[in-house]
Structures are given as C-alpha cells and as structure tokens.
Scaffold this active site. Structure first.
Site, PDB file in Angstrom:
ATOM      1  N   PRO A 197       0.949  -1.051   0.045  1.00 44.36           N
ATOM      2  CA  PRO A 197      -0.111   0.074   0.109  1.00 44.36           C
ATOM      3  C   PRO A 197       0.714   1.542   0.091  1.00 44.36           C
ATOM      4  O   PRO A 197       1.864   1.403   0.422  1.00 44.36           O
ATOM      5  CB  PRO A 197      -0.808   0.019   1.446  1.00 44.36           C
ATOM      6  CG  PRO A 197       0.282  -0.909   2.295  1.00 44.36           C
ATOM      7  CD  PRO A 197       0.967  -1.838   1.434  1.00 44.36           C
TER       8      PRO A 197
ATOM      9  N   CYS B 197       2.339  28.887 -16.623  1.00 45.54           N
ATOM     10  CA  CYS B 197       2.001  29.162 -17.898  1.00 45.54           C
ATOM     11  C   CYS B 197       1.273  27.995 -18.692  1.00 45.54           C
ATOM     12  O   CYS B 197       1.950  27.624 -19.782  1.00 45.54           O
ATOM     13  CB  CYS B 197       3.132  29.762 -18.688  1.00 45.54           C
ATOM     14  SG  CYS B 197       3.532  31.176 -17.814  1.00 45.54           S
TER      15      CYS B 197
END
Ligand code: LLP
Length: 413
Positions: A273, A341
């Site tokens: 996990p 951007c």
C-alpha cells in the site's frame, strides 16, 4: 489529524497559519501520527494472517516519512535503485524490501542483490533470466515472484489501472505456469512468490478479491506442479476519500474478506500500500495571491501550481479546498489556479468556495500521496518545503528549494 480548533485549521497541535508564517508557502504538511495510524490499521487488520506489508515508496519518498515507517517495522516496495537508496538511508531493513517495476537495469538488480533485498517482483521472462544471470555470477540465489496479470477491471482512472491484458504490466496469468516451470531450471533464482497489482485508488474491494481468487488458484496449480510457493503479493491499490461523500473500502474489510481465502494455506500475504497510508496525512498549504475575473469566470490565483501538485492536471483529480481560517458557507464559484503558463495548471474547476481574498491561506487536502514525488521545477519554480508534524513539534523534512538548487549540476558553456 487536520481539524478546526476555534476557527483555525490545525495539523495535530500546530496551527497552519503560524506554520505558513514561519515556513512560507507553498508547503507540504504531513501528520506523522496520521501516517502511523494507517500503518497500525494495516497491522491490526492483518494480525491473524502471516503477512508482510511493504509500503510503496513511490507514494511519498521523503526520508522522514520512510524513517517513520521503518521505525514502526514497515517493509518497503521499491521500483528503482534510487528508492532503495532512500530506504537504506532512512534505516529500512533491506530484508523486507520487494523490488517491483517493469524495467529494472542490470545495475539496479546488482545493487539490490548486494544489499540482500527480500525479493524481486518480475514482470517478464527476460527479466527473470537477467536476474538469474547476475545473481549466479556472484554465487547468489535471488528470490522472485512473477507479477501476473489476472485480467480484472479495477474500475479506476485509466492511467492508474494496470490489471488488464492490454496493459504493459505483468504477464498473462494463463502463460504463468510455463514461465514458472522454465524459471525453476535457472541457477540464480528461486521462484517462490506470485504477485499482482491491478491498479490504484480502488474504492471497491471486489476487483481486489477477484484478483486474489485468480492468483490463489495459480498458487495451488504451481504447488501441485512441485513449486515451493511461499508468498502471495497482492500489490497496493486501496483507495482513499478525496471527496467527503466518497465511499472507500476499509483496510479491515479487505483483511476480513481475505482471511477465509488464506486460512491454512501456509502462505505469507504481502501487500504494497502507498496511497492508503500517506494520502490523508498530507496537505499542500498555499496562499491566495489575487482574485481575477475574466468574463463570467472567477479565478483564485494561488502561489502553488501544477509543478507542486500535478494530480489535478494529470488525472483530473479532485482535492478538497479548505480555508485555513474557517469561513462562512460557500458564496462563489471559481477555478483555483496556479501561476504556471499552462491552461492545465489548475487545482479546482468551477468549485463552490467561500469568499476568498488575497492573502488567505488554503489547504489542498489529501495531498500526502503522489504529491511532492510528482513535483518538478517547471517554470523554474523551486519546489516547496515538506514539514512533518508530530504533536506540537515541526520537523523540516525537506527545506524549500532555493534558486541555486534550481541550477545544481548545470554549467555555463
Ligand atoms: N505496487 C505497485 C506495483 C504499484 O505500481 C503501485 C502504484 C503500488 C504498489 C501502490 O499503489 P497504491 O497503494 O498507492 O494505490 N500517481 C498516481 C498513482 C500511481 C500509482 C502507481 N502504482 C496518482 O496520483 O493517483
């Protein structure tokens, strides 16, 4: 572990407003005790099953996180030489490390063999041959498991679903017996495990249990054929709640439904996990720079960006936005975006939010897994600091990068 106390959001006993003032934003904040709680939940749930839980390092590989888990007795699932190096630095026991991944280099295999890891999860016959060759050249025998593809539909995001025949991972479960038979003849390996991992962020148990049934049937066939299979690795994948109304399967339910299948099989269950141990223990703390309106749309522009937390851009993942100072009900609908951007640089879209103002702090929740590890320096943005909270104590687990860090290793021609 993240909760409001008198109108202020805390991580354990540390208030996030003071933390931001002292360490700046954006910042990853992790609750050490939330991580340990999830670790112990696995231990409690599996206590009557012979088991080894190997935390998947890729989910959050900060040394302090690894050391916390190593001290609690965790094993580790790695996918690169770099991850093994981290585990060793953090005090992890190499004998409890499994090495997964679809493309291991000869150097990585040698490094892992030298350090005496527990086993390799192999994803092809060619890889088994390579490991055998490297191991036998040093007079060693490597323990291996073959990662099989049980062809179950994990019902998760296509980028993190791995258990179908068309995926690059593992080998077709129907071809596995022949591969094991040939592998048994190689000098440098002992094929004593079966492994699989069908995907990540699984909210239902059925696909995981179907994979368990199919791999257990393979274990039985291999044992009938005389192979000494000692462990079954079912991978990671248990999902977490990214939205308050989401329902996720509990570790305890998973263990309770696995237990009868494994009884008296004399087989060690391994799990890998990642997300379910660290996701909910972390947030990304970020500050509102300004509010901007373009036509009908409102944008909350914050100082964190997609380079810090990529999950929304890459998987359209949802992270709750929680103001650090408790605010009255949501009054606006806005996109929460960063300064990078790219139009893909968003944390939330058309989200109902309280009336945030420039300077306000927000927490992007459930960011402890696949957060910092997926970060980059895109747009030459120094990566955020990582802070590990233990009660009242703040530990700088990674300091904020500087402009000099951005250029490390580069030179002028
Ligand atoms: N074992 C193997 C072989 C894996 O490939 C993975 C995850 C795990 C264990 C741990 O799975 P977990 O328990 O964390 O679900 N970046 C994506 C997740 C990629 C998962 C890759 N493999 C995300 O942010 O959702």
């Amino acid at each position: 572990m993240f909760q409001y106390l008198q109108g202020q959001l805390y991580c354990e006993q540390v208030d996030l407003k003071t933390l931001a003032a002292q360490h700046g934003t954006p910042a990853y904040v992790y609750s050490k005790n939330a991580i340990l709680e999830r670790w112990h939940e696995y231990q409690r749930a599996l206590c009557s099953i012979p088991n080894r839980v190997c935390y998947a390092v890729k989910a959050n590989s900060n040394l302090a996180v690894l050391a916390t888990l190593a001290r609690a007795g965790a094993g580790f699932d790695i996918v690169s030489g770099g991850e093994l190096f981290r585990v060793l630095k953090a005090g992890g026991d190499p004998a409890s490390v499994v090495f997964s991944g679809v493309g291991k280099t000869a150097n990585e295999i040698s490094f892992a063999l030298e350090r005496g890891i527990h086993s390799f999860n192999c994803e092809s016959e060619a890889e088994i041959a390579l490991i055998s060759q490297i191991a036998s050249a040093s007079g060693l025998k490597a323990s291996i498991a073959l990662r099989v593809n049980p062809d179950v539909n994990a019902k998760t995001h296509p980028y993190i679903s791995t258990g179908l025949r068309e995926h690059k991972f593992g080998v077709d479960i129907n071809a596995a017996e022949d591969i094991y038979r040939r592998a048994a003849l190689l000098p440098g390996i002992t094929a004593e495990g079966v492994s699989c991992h069908i995907g990540s962020q699984l909210l239902e148990l059925d696909p995981l249990l179907e994979a368990a049934d199919k791999t257990l049937a393979l274990v039985a066939r291999l044992r009938e054929g005389g192979l000494p299979i000692r462990f079954l690795d079912l991978g990671g994948g248990l999902g977490v709640k990214y939205r308050p109304n989401e329902r996720n399967a509990s570790i305890a339910d998973f263990a309770a439904r696995l237990r009868p299948k494994l009884e008296s099989l004399n087989l060690t269950l391994m799990l890998e996990p990642g997300r379910s141990i660290v996701a909910e223990a972390g947030i990304l703390l970020t500050q509102v720079l300004l509010i901007k309106r373009n036509g009908q749309k409102t944008f909350v522009i914050v100082d964190g960006a997609m380079n810090d937390l990529l999950r929304p851009a890459l998987y359209q993942a949802h992270h709750e936005v929680t103001p650090v100072i408790e605010m009255p009900a949501e009054t606006m609908t806005a996109d929460v975006v960063g300064p990078v951007c790219e139009t893909g640089d968003f944390f939330a879209r058309d989200r109902r939010l309280p009336a945030l103002q420039p300077g306000d702090l927000i927490a992007l929740r459930t960011a402890g897994a696949y957060g910092f590890v997926l970060s980059s320096n895109y747009n030459s943005r120094p990566r955020p600091c990582e802070l590990l909270i233990d009660g009242r104590r703040v530990f700088v687990a990674r300091s904020r990068e500087t402009f000099d860090d951005l250029m490390r290793g580069e030179s002028l021609p």
